[in-house]
Design an enzyme around this catalytic site. Structure first.
Site, mmCIF file in Angstrom:
data_model
loop_
_atom_site.group_PDB
_atom_site.id
_atom_site.type_symbol
_atom_site.label_atom_id
_atom_site.label_comp_id
_atom_site.label_asym_id
_atom_site.label_seq_id
_atom_site.Cartn_x
_atom_site.Cartn_y
_atom_site.Cartn_z
ATOM 1 N N GLY A 84 -69.026 -3.175 -33.534
ATOM 2 C CA GLY A 84 -67.953 -2.263 -33.155
ATOM 3 C C GLY A 84 -66.856 -2.944 -32.365
ATOM 4 N N GLY B 69 -72.305 -1.262 -28.081
ATOM 5 C CA GLY B 69 -71.528 -0.127 -27.612
ATOM 6 C C GLY B 69 -72.206 1.186 -27.936
ATOM 7 N N GLY C 239 -69.726 2.903 -36.673
ATOM 8 C CA GLY C 239 -69.426 1.753 -37.516
ATOM 9 C C GLY C 239 -70.381 1.592 -38.679
ATOM 10 N N GLU D 89 -78.756 -1.733 -36.022
ATOM 11 C CA GLU D 89 -78.648 -1.722 -34.559
ATOM 12 C C GLU D 89 -79.970 -1.306 -33.936
ATOM 13 O OE1 GLU D 89 -73.865 -0.688 -34.254
ATOM 14 O OE2 GLU D 89 -75.341 0.918 -34.082
ATOM 15 N N LYS E 265 -66.665 7.597 -23.165
ATOM 16 C CA LYS E 265 -67.905 7.768 -23.933
ATOM 17 C C LYS E 265 -69.004 8.467 -23.131
ATOM 18 C CE LYS E 265 -66.267 5.417 -27.459
ATOM 19 N NZ LYS E 265 -64.978 4.925 -26.936
#
Length: 221
Positions: free
Chosen positions: A29, A82, A97, A103, A121
């Site tokens: 990301g 992230g 993404g 991930e 966020k």
């Protein structure tokens, strides 16, 4: 500070969590891109990286950072990535993404998850950001119907997107995720779901939050 400047700030701050001589888990990301660029400055002090996406692999290699296959490593000390949303207990929504499955695989190898994000966020309850779900194409319509029936969520296919694994992404809107672990466990059992973008079992240990006042460290251990 702009949002991009905040991302660069936490990307550099994450270097403090890199263990010298180790393999580093690297996410995907725009915020992680700043971390990768910063990581290049200490590449001689690490053994390499495990990447969660083809895009991150390309960026790491462009800096001359060796990228290892996940099968070569049993454990890594830290995974840095992230989040699209993170709550005050370290649970996250990830997958904007389209790299959520890889991930989560890399996060599972790591002793600690360090989340890097800008202050926008941080939320009290997950769900304002559409929940990404990687699905096998055959199951997409069935999974979308089930979200509506079970959670009242409005699901749609992310158009023009295939994951690095060749699958589709379903984005679910209109959710209020008050029990992230329970929803993650439930949805992951649905036939055709490869991975849901709730990171509750693999929640963050630490979040480096970029703010106008600097980097704020939230600890969840």
């Amino acid at each position: 500070m702009t949002q991009d400047e905040l991302k660069a700030l936490v990307g550099r701050a994450a270097l403090e969590h890199v263990v010298e001589g180790s393999v580093v888990g690297v996410g995907t990301g725009s915020t992680v891109n700043h971390f990768i660029d910063a990581l290049a400055s200490i590449k001689a002090r690490i053994a390499g990286a495990i990447s969660s996406s083809d895009k991150s692999t390309e960026r790491l290699q462009s800096h001359g950072i060796p990228v290892l296959d996940a099968a070569q490593v049993e454990r890594i000390p830290v995974y840095i990535d992230g989040a699209d949303e993170i709550d005050r207990l370290g649970h996250m929504i990830k997958g904007g993404g389209a790299a959520l499955t890889r991930e989560k695989i890399v996060a599972d190898l790591a002793d600690r998850f360090v989340c890097i994000a800008d202050e926008s966020k941080l939320v009290d309850t997950l769900g304002s950001y559409p929940l990404p779900v990687e699905v096998i194409p055959m199951a997409a319509a069935q999974v979308m119907r089930r979200f509506a029936a079970v959670y009242g969520g409005e699901a749609s296919l992310r158009q023009g997107v295939r994951t690095d694994n060749g699958n589709l992404i379903v984005d679910v809107r209109g959710l209020s995720i008050t029990d992230p672990l329970a929803m993650e466990t439930e949805v992951n059992q649905w036939p055709g779901v490869v991975c849901v973008g709730i990171f509750a079992r693999h929640r963050a240990s630490v979040c480096l939050l970029g703010t106008a006042q600097g980097v704020r460290t939230l600890k969840f251990d």
